[in-house]
Design a protein around this motif. Structure first.
Motif: not given
Length: 510
Positions: A453-474
Protein backbone atom coordinates in the motif's frame (compact mmCIF):
# COMPACT_ATOMS: atom_id res chain seq x y z
CA UNK A 1 -23.09 11.90 5.41
CA UNK A 2 -26.39 13.71 5.19
CA UNK A 3 -27.17 12.09 1.85
CA UNK A 4 -27.32 8.67 3.47
CA UNK A 5 -30.19 9.77 5.67
CA UNK A 6 -32.25 11.01 2.75
CA UNK A 7 -31.98 7.93 0.55
CA UNK A 8 -35.07 5.93 1.65
CA UNK A 9 -37.51 8.79 1.13
CA UNK A 10 -37.35 9.86 -2.53
CA UNK A 11 -38.47 8.27 -5.77
CA UNK A 12 -39.61 4.63 -5.50
CA UNK A 13 -37.54 2.20 -7.48
CA UNK A 14 -39.11 0.39 -10.39
CA UNK A 15 -38.75 -3.39 -10.59
CA UNK A 16 -36.68 -3.20 -13.77
CA UNK A 17 -34.29 -0.47 -12.68
CA UNK A 18 -31.54 -2.98 -11.93
CA UNK A 19 -31.87 -4.42 -15.44
CA UNK A 20 -30.47 -2.85 -18.61
CA UNK A 21 -33.22 -1.88 -21.04
CA UNK A 22 -33.23 -0.68 -24.61
CA UNK A 23 -32.82 3.10 -24.66
CA UNK A 24 -31.15 3.36 -21.24
CA UNK A 25 -28.07 5.48 -20.72
CA UNK A 26 -25.21 3.39 -19.36
CA UNK A 27 -21.50 3.78 -18.69
CA UNK A 28 -18.99 1.36 -20.17
CA UNK A 29 -16.00 0.62 -17.94
CA UNK A 30 -12.71 -0.98 -18.85
CA UNK A 31 -10.07 -0.80 -16.14
CA UNK A 32 -10.07 2.91 -15.19
CA UNK A 33 -11.56 4.18 -18.46
CA UNK A 34 -15.25 5.16 -18.74
CA UNK A 35 -17.56 6.09 -21.58
CA UNK A 36 -21.25 7.04 -21.50
CA UNK A 37 -23.46 5.65 -24.28
CA UNK A 38 -27.11 4.98 -24.95
CA UNK A 39 -28.16 1.36 -25.42
CA UNK A 40 -29.59 0.91 -28.91
CA UNK A 41 -29.99 -2.24 -30.96
CA UNK A 42 -27.66 -2.75 -33.91
CA UNK A 43 -25.67 0.35 -33.12
CA UNK A 44 -21.91 0.05 -33.36
CA UNK A 45 -20.00 1.40 -30.37
CA UNK A 46 -16.27 2.13 -30.42
CA UNK A 47 -14.50 1.98 -27.08
CA UNK A 48 -10.78 1.65 -26.38
CA UNK A 49 -9.92 0.83 -30.02
CA UNK A 50 -12.56 -1.92 -30.17
CA UNK A 51 -16.01 -1.97 -31.72
CA UNK A 52 -19.01 -4.01 -30.64
CA UNK A 53 -22.80 -3.99 -30.39
CA UNK A 54 -24.81 -3.58 -27.19
CA UNK A 55 -27.70 -5.85 -28.16
CA UNK A 56 -26.67 -8.63 -25.79
CA UNK A 57 -26.44 -6.40 -22.71
CA UNK A 58 -30.22 -5.80 -22.71
CA UNK A 59 -31.86 -7.74 -19.91
CA UNK A 60 -28.70 -8.22 -17.87
CA UNK A 61 -28.08 -6.59 -14.51
CA UNK A 62 -25.95 -3.49 -14.10
CA UNK A 63 -22.40 -4.33 -13.14
CA UNK A 64 -22.21 -7.38 -15.41
CA UNK A 65 -18.86 -7.92 -17.12
CA UNK A 66 -18.90 -8.81 -20.81
CA UNK A 67 -16.19 -10.11 -23.12
CA UNK A 68 -15.89 -8.90 -26.70
CA UNK A 69 -16.01 -11.84 -29.10
CA UNK A 70 -15.69 -12.13 -32.86
CA UNK A 71 -18.21 -10.13 -34.85
CA UNK A 72 -18.52 -7.44 -32.20
CA UNK A 73 -20.76 -9.49 -29.95
CA UNK A 74 -20.70 -9.12 -26.17
CA UNK A 75 -20.95 -12.28 -24.09
CA UNK A 76 -21.21 -12.38 -20.28
CA UNK A 77 -17.88 -13.35 -18.78
CA UNK A 78 -18.01 -16.40 -16.55
CA UNK A 79 -16.18 -16.12 -13.28
CA UNK A 80 -13.28 -18.50 -13.18
CA UNK A 81 -10.74 -19.15 -10.48
CA UNK A 82 -7.39 -17.64 -11.25
CA UNK A 83 -4.76 -20.28 -12.00
CA UNK A 84 -2.15 -20.30 -9.26
CA UNK A 85 0.21 -22.98 -10.60
CA UNK A 86 2.45 -20.49 -12.36
CA UNK A 87 2.58 -18.13 -9.39
CA UNK A 88 3.76 -20.78 -6.94
CA UNK A 89 7.28 -20.59 -8.35
CA UNK A 90 8.58 -17.12 -7.64
CA UNK A 91 12.00 -15.62 -7.19
CA UNK A 92 13.29 -13.72 -4.22
CA UNK A 93 14.34 -10.59 -6.15
CA UNK A 94 14.59 -9.22 -9.68
CA UNK A 95 18.26 -8.24 -9.70
CA UNK A 96 19.34 -11.03 -12.04
CA UNK A 97 16.61 -10.42 -14.62
CA UNK A 98 17.84 -8.62 -17.71
CA UNK A 99 15.35 -7.03 -20.09
CA UNK A 100 17.07 -7.90 -23.38
CA UNK A 101 13.88 -8.47 -25.38
CA UNK A 102 14.59 -12.18 -25.78
CA UNK A 103 12.68 -13.53 -22.78
CA UNK A 104 9.41 -13.97 -24.72
CA UNK A 105 9.39 -16.81 -27.23
CA UNK A 106 6.13 -15.74 -28.91
CA UNK A 107 6.52 -13.10 -31.60
CA UNK A 108 3.99 -10.51 -32.69
CA UNK A 109 3.11 -12.65 -35.70
CA UNK A 110 2.38 -15.61 -33.41
CA UNK A 111 0.11 -13.48 -31.23
CA UNK A 112 -1.68 -12.12 -34.29
CA UNK A 113 -2.20 -15.66 -35.54
CA UNK A 114 -3.73 -16.62 -32.20
CA UNK A 115 -6.13 -13.68 -32.43
CA UNK A 116 -7.11 -14.63 -35.99
CA UNK A 117 -7.98 -18.13 -34.81
CA UNK A 118 -10.46 -16.63 -32.34
CA UNK A 119 -8.54 -17.56 -29.20
CA UNK A 120 -9.71 -15.52 -26.22
CA UNK A 121 -7.52 -13.03 -24.46
CA UNK A 122 -7.33 -15.11 -21.31
CA UNK A 123 -5.74 -17.99 -23.22
CA UNK A 124 -3.32 -15.64 -24.97
CA UNK A 125 -2.17 -14.32 -21.60
CA UNK A 126 -1.68 -17.88 -20.38
CA UNK A 127 0.48 -18.73 -23.38
CA UNK A 128 2.53 -15.58 -22.87
CA UNK A 129 3.22 -16.68 -19.30
CA UNK A 130 4.20 -20.18 -20.39
CA UNK A 131 6.54 -18.90 -23.11
CA UNK A 132 8.30 -16.38 -20.88
CA UNK A 133 11.74 -17.53 -19.74
CA UNK A 134 11.97 -15.00 -16.90
CA UNK A 135 8.46 -15.18 -15.46
CA UNK A 136 9.27 -17.77 -12.77
CA UNK A 137 12.37 -15.84 -11.70
CA UNK A 138 10.32 -12.73 -10.88
CA UNK A 139 8.99 -11.99 -7.44
CA UNK A 140 5.36 -12.61 -6.65
CA UNK A 141 4.55 -8.90 -6.88
CA UNK A 142 6.32 -8.62 -10.24
CA UNK A 143 4.39 -11.62 -11.55
CA UNK A 144 1.07 -10.05 -10.57
CA UNK A 145 2.10 -6.83 -12.24
CA UNK A 146 3.07 -8.69 -15.42
CA UNK A 147 -0.24 -10.58 -15.55
CA UNK A 148 -2.23 -7.39 -14.98
CA UNK A 149 -0.37 -5.61 -17.77
CA UNK A 150 -0.95 -8.42 -20.28
CA UNK A 151 -4.62 -8.75 -19.35
CA UNK A 152 -5.14 -5.08 -19.94
CA UNK A 153 -3.62 -5.42 -23.40
CA UNK A 154 -5.18 -8.65 -24.65
CA UNK A 155 -8.35 -9.20 -22.63
CA UNK A 156 -11.34 -7.12 -23.75
CA UNK A 157 -13.54 -7.08 -20.66
CA UNK A 158 -16.30 -4.44 -20.68
CA UNK A 159 -18.36 -3.77 -17.55
CA UNK A 160 -21.72 -1.99 -17.91
CA UNK A 161 -22.47 0.19 -14.89
CA UNK A 162 -25.28 2.56 -14.03
CA UNK A 163 -24.53 6.29 -14.41
CA UNK A 164 -23.99 8.27 -11.24
CA UNK A 165 -22.47 11.58 -10.23
CA UNK A 166 -19.21 9.99 -9.14
CA UNK A 167 -18.77 7.90 -12.30
CA UNK A 168 -19.70 10.67 -14.73
CA UNK A 169 -17.52 13.26 -13.00
CA UNK A 170 -14.53 10.89 -13.07
CA UNK A 171 -15.23 10.17 -16.74
CA UNK A 172 -15.43 13.82 -17.75
CA UNK A 173 -12.38 14.83 -15.71
CA UNK A 174 -10.27 12.05 -17.24
CA UNK A 175 -11.40 12.38 -20.87
CA UNK A 176 -12.61 15.96 -21.42
CA UNK A 177 -11.76 18.15 -18.40
CA UNK A 178 -12.16 21.34 -20.43
CA UNK A 179 -15.89 20.71 -20.83
CA UNK A 180 -16.43 20.85 -17.07
CA UNK A 181 -13.97 23.71 -16.44
CA UNK A 182 -11.48 21.25 -14.94
CA UNK A 183 -13.74 20.56 -11.98
CA UNK A 184 -12.43 17.50 -10.16
CA UNK A 185 -14.89 15.01 -8.71
CA UNK A 186 -13.92 15.73 -5.11
CA UNK A 187 -14.50 19.45 -5.74
CA UNK A 188 -17.98 18.66 -7.04
CA UNK A 189 -18.64 16.62 -3.91
CA UNK A 190 -17.55 19.60 -1.80
CA UNK A 191 -19.98 21.83 -3.71
CA UNK A 192 -22.89 19.51 -3.01
CA UNK A 193 -21.93 19.26 0.65
CA UNK A 194 -21.39 22.97 1.24
CA UNK A 195 -24.65 23.68 -0.53
CA UNK A 196 -26.59 21.17 1.60
CA UNK A 197 -28.40 19.99 -1.52
CA UNK A 198 -31.26 17.62 -0.79
CA UNK A 199 -34.90 16.95 -1.60
CA UNK A 200 -37.24 19.91 -1.32
CA UNK A 201 -34.73 22.65 -2.09
CA UNK A 202 -35.48 25.62 -4.28
CA UNK A 203 -32.30 25.96 -6.31
CA UNK A 204 -30.76 28.52 -8.64
CA UNK A 205 -27.87 27.18 -10.69
CA UNK A 206 -25.67 28.90 -13.23
CA UNK A 207 -23.19 26.48 -14.74
CA UNK A 208 -21.27 25.90 -17.96
CA UNK A 209 -20.05 22.39 -17.11
CA UNK A 210 -22.07 20.55 -19.78
CA UNK A 211 -24.86 19.96 -17.27
CA UNK A 212 -22.78 17.87 -14.86
CA UNK A 213 -23.48 20.10 -11.85
CA UNK A 214 -27.18 20.22 -12.75
CA UNK A 215 -27.34 16.44 -13.02
CA UNK A 216 -25.57 16.00 -9.68
CA UNK A 217 -28.10 18.31 -8.02
CA UNK A 218 -31.05 16.50 -9.61
CA UNK A 219 -29.68 13.14 -8.46
CA UNK A 220 -29.44 14.35 -4.86
CA UNK A 221 -32.87 15.98 -4.89
CA UNK A 222 -34.50 12.83 -6.22
CA UNK A 223 -37.21 14.64 -8.19
CA UNK A 224 -38.47 16.74 -5.25
CA UNK A 225 -38.10 20.51 -5.21
CA UNK A 226 -37.40 22.97 -8.00
CA UNK A 227 -34.29 23.97 -9.93
CA UNK A 228 -34.00 27.13 -12.01
CA UNK A 229 -31.13 26.90 -14.48
CA UNK A 230 -29.78 30.16 -15.85
CA UNK A 231 -28.14 29.73 -19.24
CA UNK A 232 -26.17 31.95 -21.64
CA UNK A 233 -26.74 31.87 -25.37
CA UNK A 234 -29.62 30.24 -27.20
CA UNK A 235 -30.33 27.44 -24.75
CA UNK A 236 -28.96 25.32 -21.91
CA UNK A 237 -26.40 22.61 -22.67
CA UNK A 238 -27.24 19.41 -20.77
CA UNK A 239 -25.09 16.74 -22.34
CA UNK A 240 -23.97 15.31 -19.00
CA UNK A 241 -27.47 15.67 -17.53
CA UNK A 242 -28.91 13.47 -20.25
CA UNK A 243 -26.29 10.79 -19.48
CA UNK A 244 -27.88 10.29 -16.05
CA UNK A 245 -31.03 8.96 -17.70
CA UNK A 246 -33.46 10.61 -15.28
CA UNK A 247 -37.14 9.62 -15.50
CA UNK A 248 -39.69 12.11 -16.76
CA UNK A 249 -40.94 12.80 -13.22
CA UNK A 250 -37.58 14.42 -12.38
CA UNK A 251 -38.12 17.07 -15.04
CA UNK A 252 -41.33 18.57 -13.72
CA UNK A 253 -39.43 20.79 -11.27
CA UNK A 254 -36.69 21.80 -13.73
CA UNK A 255 -36.98 25.33 -15.13
CA UNK A 256 -34.73 27.42 -17.31
CA UNK A 257 -34.30 31.15 -17.74
CA UNK A 258 -32.01 33.17 -20.05
CA UNK A 259 -29.15 34.90 -18.30
CA UNK A 260 -29.50 38.09 -20.36
CA UNK A 261 -32.96 38.71 -18.85
CA UNK A 262 -31.82 38.63 -15.22
CA UNK A 263 -31.08 42.37 -15.06
CA UNK A 264 -34.54 43.28 -16.37
CA UNK A 265 -36.06 40.92 -13.81
CA UNK A 266 -34.10 42.59 -11.01
CA UNK A 267 -35.14 46.09 -12.07
CA UNK A 268 -38.79 45.13 -12.56
CA UNK A 269 -38.85 45.79 -16.31
CA UNK A 270 -39.27 42.18 -17.37
CA UNK A 271 -42.40 41.29 -19.32
CA UNK A 272 -43.75 38.40 -21.37
CA UNK A 273 -43.25 40.41 -24.56
CA UNK A 274 -39.50 40.28 -24.02
CA UNK A 275 -39.59 36.51 -24.39
CA UNK A 276 -41.84 36.62 -27.42
CA UNK A 277 -39.43 39.02 -29.13
CA UNK A 278 -36.56 36.55 -28.78
CA UNK A 279 -35.46 34.63 -31.87
CA UNK A 280 -36.96 31.19 -32.24
CA UNK A 281 -33.67 29.47 -32.86
CA UNK A 282 -33.88 27.43 -29.69
CA UNK A 283 -37.14 25.79 -30.70
CA UNK A 284 -35.82 25.13 -34.17
CA UNK A 285 -32.78 23.53 -32.63
CA UNK A 286 -34.98 21.36 -30.50
CA UNK A 287 -37.05 20.15 -33.44
CA UNK A 288 -33.96 19.24 -35.46
CA UNK A 289 -32.52 17.21 -32.57
CA UNK A 290 -30.28 20.05 -31.49
CA UNK A 291 -28.08 20.75 -34.49
CA UNK A 292 -26.96 24.06 -32.98
CA UNK A 293 -25.79 22.42 -29.76
CA UNK A 294 -24.16 19.69 -31.80
CA UNK A 295 -22.21 22.32 -33.72
CA UNK A 296 -21.16 23.97 -30.48
CA UNK A 297 -20.17 20.63 -29.03
CA UNK A 298 -18.31 19.52 -32.16
CA UNK A 299 -16.02 22.51 -31.91
CA UNK A 300 -14.87 21.35 -28.48
CA UNK A 301 -14.94 17.57 -28.57
CA UNK A 302 -13.01 14.95 -30.49
CA UNK A 303 -14.39 12.28 -32.78
CA UNK A 304 -14.60 9.86 -29.89
CA UNK A 305 -17.18 11.77 -27.84
CA UNK A 306 -18.06 10.67 -24.36
CA UNK A 307 -21.79 10.65 -24.89
CA UNK A 308 -22.39 8.25 -27.76
CA UNK A 309 -26.04 9.15 -28.30
CA UNK A 310 -26.44 12.36 -30.32
CA UNK A 311 -29.52 13.25 -28.36
CA UNK A 312 -27.53 13.60 -25.18
CA UNK A 313 -25.58 16.61 -26.43
CA UNK A 314 -28.35 19.13 -26.79
CA UNK A 315 -31.42 18.95 -24.56
CA UNK A 316 -33.26 22.26 -24.91
CA UNK A 317 -36.02 21.79 -22.36
CA UNK A 318 -37.39 19.28 -19.93
CA UNK A 319 -38.70 16.95 -22.64
CA UNK A 320 -35.51 16.46 -24.58
CA UNK A 321 -33.87 14.62 -21.66
CA UNK A 322 -36.13 11.65 -22.31
CA UNK A 323 -35.17 8.91 -24.71
CA UNK A 324 -35.53 10.90 -27.87
CA UNK A 325 -34.95 7.99 -30.17
CA UNK A 326 -38.15 6.39 -28.93
CA UNK A 327 -40.28 9.53 -29.18
CA UNK A 328 -42.13 9.69 -32.51
CA UNK A 329 -42.50 13.45 -32.12
CA UNK A 330 -38.77 13.93 -32.65
CA UNK A 331 -38.71 12.58 -36.18
CA UNK A 332 -38.05 14.68 -39.25
CA UNK A 333 -40.81 16.64 -40.98
CA UNK A 334 -40.94 14.19 -43.87
CA UNK A 335 -41.64 11.29 -41.54
CA UNK A 336 -44.25 13.13 -39.49
CA UNK A 337 -46.46 14.13 -42.36
CA UNK A 338 -47.17 17.47 -43.93
CA UNK A 339 -45.21 20.65 -43.47
CA UNK A 340 -48.22 22.26 -41.83
CA UNK A 341 -48.20 19.75 -39.00
CA UNK A 342 -44.50 20.34 -38.56
CA UNK A 343 -45.01 24.11 -38.24
CA UNK A 344 -47.84 23.65 -35.77
CA UNK A 345 -45.73 21.30 -33.68
CA UNK A 346 -42.88 23.82 -33.74
CA UNK A 347 -45.18 26.62 -32.62
CA UNK A 348 -46.55 24.44 -29.82
CA UNK A 349 -43.05 23.77 -28.52
CA UNK A 350 -42.15 27.43 -28.73
CA UNK A 351 -45.21 28.35 -26.70
CA UNK A 352 -44.48 25.64 -24.16
CA UNK A 353 -40.90 26.83 -23.78
CA UNK A 354 -42.11 30.42 -23.35
CA UNK A 355 -44.54 29.27 -20.68
CA UNK A 356 -41.74 27.53 -18.77
CA UNK A 357 -39.65 30.68 -18.97
CA UNK A 358 -42.50 32.70 -17.47
CA UNK A 359 -42.86 30.17 -14.66
CA UNK A 360 -39.14 30.43 -13.95
CA UNK A 361 -39.40 34.23 -13.95
CA UNK A 362 -42.25 34.04 -11.44
CA UNK A 363 -40.19 31.81 -9.15
CA UNK A 364 -37.20 34.14 -9.37
CA UNK A 365 -39.34 37.23 -8.77
CA UNK A 366 -40.43 35.87 -5.41
CA UNK A 367 -36.82 36.28 -4.19
CA UNK A 368 -37.52 33.90 -1.35
CA UNK A 369 -35.76 30.75 -2.42
CA UNK A 370 -35.60 29.24 1.02
CA UNK A 371 -35.92 25.48 0.66
CA UNK A 372 -39.39 25.22 2.18
CA UNK A 373 -41.50 22.11 1.64
CA UNK A 374 -45.29 22.24 2.14
CA UNK A 375 -44.96 25.63 3.82
CA UNK A 376 -42.71 24.29 6.56
CA UNK A 377 -39.16 25.56 6.87
CA UNK A 378 -36.45 22.94 6.98
CA UNK A 379 -34.43 22.52 10.14
CA UNK A 380 -31.19 23.40 8.37
CA UNK A 381 -30.64 26.22 5.85
CA UNK A 382 -31.17 25.15 2.28
CA UNK A 383 -28.78 25.87 -0.54
CA UNK A 384 -30.34 27.90 -3.27
CA UNK A 385 -27.44 29.24 -5.32
CA UNK A 386 -24.74 27.30 -7.15
CA UNK A 387 -22.41 29.01 -9.64
CA UNK A 388 -19.90 27.01 -11.69
CA UNK A 389 -19.25 28.95 -14.84
CA UNK A 390 -16.46 29.86 -17.19
CA UNK A 391 -17.52 33.51 -16.86
CA UNK A 392 -16.18 35.86 -14.21
CA UNK A 393 -17.98 35.00 -10.96
CA UNK A 394 -18.18 38.52 -9.45
CA UNK A 395 -20.96 40.10 -11.58
CA UNK A 396 -22.86 36.81 -11.65
CA UNK A 397 -22.84 36.36 -7.90
CA UNK A 398 -23.62 39.99 -7.05
CA UNK A 399 -26.68 39.86 -9.31
CA UNK A 400 -27.96 36.44 -8.32
CA UNK A 401 -27.61 37.03 -4.57
CA UNK A 402 -30.60 39.37 -4.79
CA UNK A 403 -32.78 36.31 -5.43
CA UNK A 404 -31.48 34.53 -2.35
CA UNK A 405 -33.37 34.53 0.94
CA UNK A 406 -31.41 35.29 4.14
CA UNK A 407 -29.64 32.52 6.02
CA UNK A 408 -29.04 30.44 2.91
CA UNK A 409 -25.70 29.10 1.69
CA UNK A 410 -24.16 29.79 -1.71
CA UNK A 411 -21.23 28.14 -3.46
CA UNK A 412 -19.16 29.49 -6.34
CA UNK A 413 -16.65 27.42 -8.32
CA UNK A 414 -13.82 28.74 -10.45
CA UNK A 415 -10.84 27.04 -12.01
CA UNK A 416 -8.56 29.85 -10.87
CA UNK A 417 -8.09 31.54 -7.52
CA UNK A 418 -7.73 35.18 -8.57
CA UNK A 419 -11.35 35.73 -9.74
CA UNK A 420 -12.64 34.33 -6.47
CA UNK A 421 -10.33 36.61 -4.50
CA UNK A 422 -11.85 39.59 -6.28
CA UNK A 423 -15.31 38.18 -5.63
CA UNK A 424 -14.42 37.72 -1.96
CA UNK A 425 -13.37 41.37 -1.69
CA UNK A 426 -16.50 42.66 -3.42
CA UNK A 427 -18.73 40.60 -1.14
CA UNK A 428 -17.01 41.98 1.97
CA UNK A 429 -17.54 45.51 0.69
CA UNK A 430 -21.16 44.83 -0.23
CA UNK A 431 -22.14 43.13 3.00
CA UNK A 432 -25.09 40.85 3.51
CA UNK A 433 -22.91 37.72 3.70
CA UNK A 434 -21.10 35.93 6.49
CA UNK A 435 -18.75 32.98 6.92
CA UNK A 436 -16.99 33.61 3.62
CA UNK A 437 -14.46 30.89 2.91
CA UNK A 438 -12.16 30.31 -0.05
CA UNK A 439 -10.95 26.72 -0.20
CA UNK A 440 -9.12 24.25 -2.40
CA UNK A 441 -9.34 20.49 -1.95
CA UNK A 442 -6.24 18.32 -2.12
CA UNK A 443 -6.58 14.83 -3.56
CA UNK A 444 -4.15 11.96 -3.86
CA UNK A 445 -4.98 8.37 -4.76
CA UNK A 446 -3.54 5.43 -2.85
CA UNK A 447 -2.94 1.87 -3.89
CA UNK A 448 -4.19 -0.41 -1.13
CA UNK A 449 -2.92 -3.98 -1.53
CA UNK A 450 -1.42 -6.49 0.94
CA UNK A 451 2.18 -5.51 1.78
CA UNK A 452 2.26 -2.87 -0.99
CA UNK A 453 0.00 0.00 0.00
CA UNK A 454 1.46 3.33 -1.06
CA UNK A 455 0.42 6.62 -2.67
CA UNK A 456 0.32 6.51 -6.44
CA UNK A 457 3.08 8.29 -8.29
CA UNK A 458 0.75 10.41 -10.42
CA UNK A 459 -1.69 12.80 -8.81
CA UNK A 460 -3.86 15.72 -9.84
CA UNK A 461 -2.27 19.15 -9.83
CA UNK A 462 -5.48 20.96 -8.94
CA UNK A 463 -9.23 20.65 -9.07
CA UNK A 464 -10.36 24.26 -8.84
CA UNK A 465 -11.37 26.60 -6.00
CA UNK A 466 -14.61 27.13 -4.08
CA UNK A 467 -15.99 30.28 -2.49
CA UNK A 468 -18.80 29.59 -0.03
CA UNK A 469 -20.76 31.57 2.50
CA UNK A 470 -24.19 32.39 3.93
CA UNK A 471 -26.54 35.24 3.19
CA UNK A 472 -27.90 37.46 5.95
CA UNK A 473 -30.54 40.19 6.03
CA UNK A 474 -29.19 43.63 5.26
CA UNK A 475 -31.42 46.60 6.20
CA UNK A 476 -29.58 49.86 5.56
CA UNK A 477 -32.43 52.05 6.85
CA UNK A 478 -32.44 50.48 10.28
CA UNK A 479 -28.69 50.54 10.35
CA UNK A 480 -28.65 54.29 9.65
CA UNK A 481 -31.23 55.08 12.33
CA UNK A 482 -29.41 52.99 14.88
CA UNK A 483 -26.20 54.78 14.05
CA UNK A 484 -27.91 58.15 14.46
CA UNK A 485 -29.39 57.14 17.80
CA UNK A 486 -26.03 55.90 18.97
CA UNK A 487 -24.43 59.14 17.83
CA UNK A 488 -27.04 61.24 19.69
CA UNK A 489 -26.52 59.31 22.91
CA UNK A 490 -22.79 59.72 22.57
CA UNK A 491 -23.19 63.49 22.11
CA UNK A 492 -25.43 63.68 25.21
CA UNK A 493 -22.87 61.76 27.22
CA UNK A 494 -20.16 64.08 26.02
CA UNK A 495 -22.12 67.15 27.19
CA UNK A 496 -23.00 65.67 30.56
CA UNK A 497 -19.86 63.87 31.68
CA UNK A 498 -17.27 66.64 31.37
CA UNK A 499 -19.14 68.80 33.93
CA UNK A 500 -17.98 66.64 36.83
CA UNK A 501 -14.54 66.35 35.38
CA UNK A 502 -14.16 70.11 35.04
CA UNK A 503 -14.69 70.51 38.75
CA UNK A 504 -11.92 68.09 39.50
CA UNK A 505 -9.48 69.50 37.03
CA UNK A 506 -9.05 72.90 38.77
CA UNK A 507 -8.73 71.16 42.14
CA UNK A 508 -5.96 68.93 40.83
CA UNK A 509 -4.17 71.95 39.35
CA UNK A 510 -4.33 73.87 42.62
Amino acid sequence: MEGSGEQPGPQPQHPGDHRIRDGDFVVLKREDVFKAVQVQRRKKVTFEKQWFYLDNVIGHSYGTAFEVTSGGSLQPKKKREEPTAETKEAGTDNRNIVDDGKSQKLTQDDIKALKDKGIKGEEIVQQLIENSTTFRDKTEFAQDKYIKKKKKKYEAIITVVKPSTRILSIMYYAREPGKINHMRYDTLAQMLTLGNIRAGNKMIVMETCAGLVLGAMMERMGGFGSIIQLYPGGGPVRAATACFGFPKSFLSGLYEFPLNKVDSLLHGTFSAEMLSSEPKDSALVEESNGTLEEKQASEQENEDSMAEAPESNHPEDQETMETISQDPEHKGPKERGSKKDYIQEKQRRQEEQRKRHLEAAALLSERNADGCVDGRRQETPQCILIVASRFHPTPLLLSLLDFVAPSRPFVVYCQYKEPLLECYTKLRERGGVINLRLSETWLRNYQVLPDRSHPKLLMSGGGGYLLSGFTVAMDTLKADTSLKSNASTLESHETEEPAAKKRKCPESDS
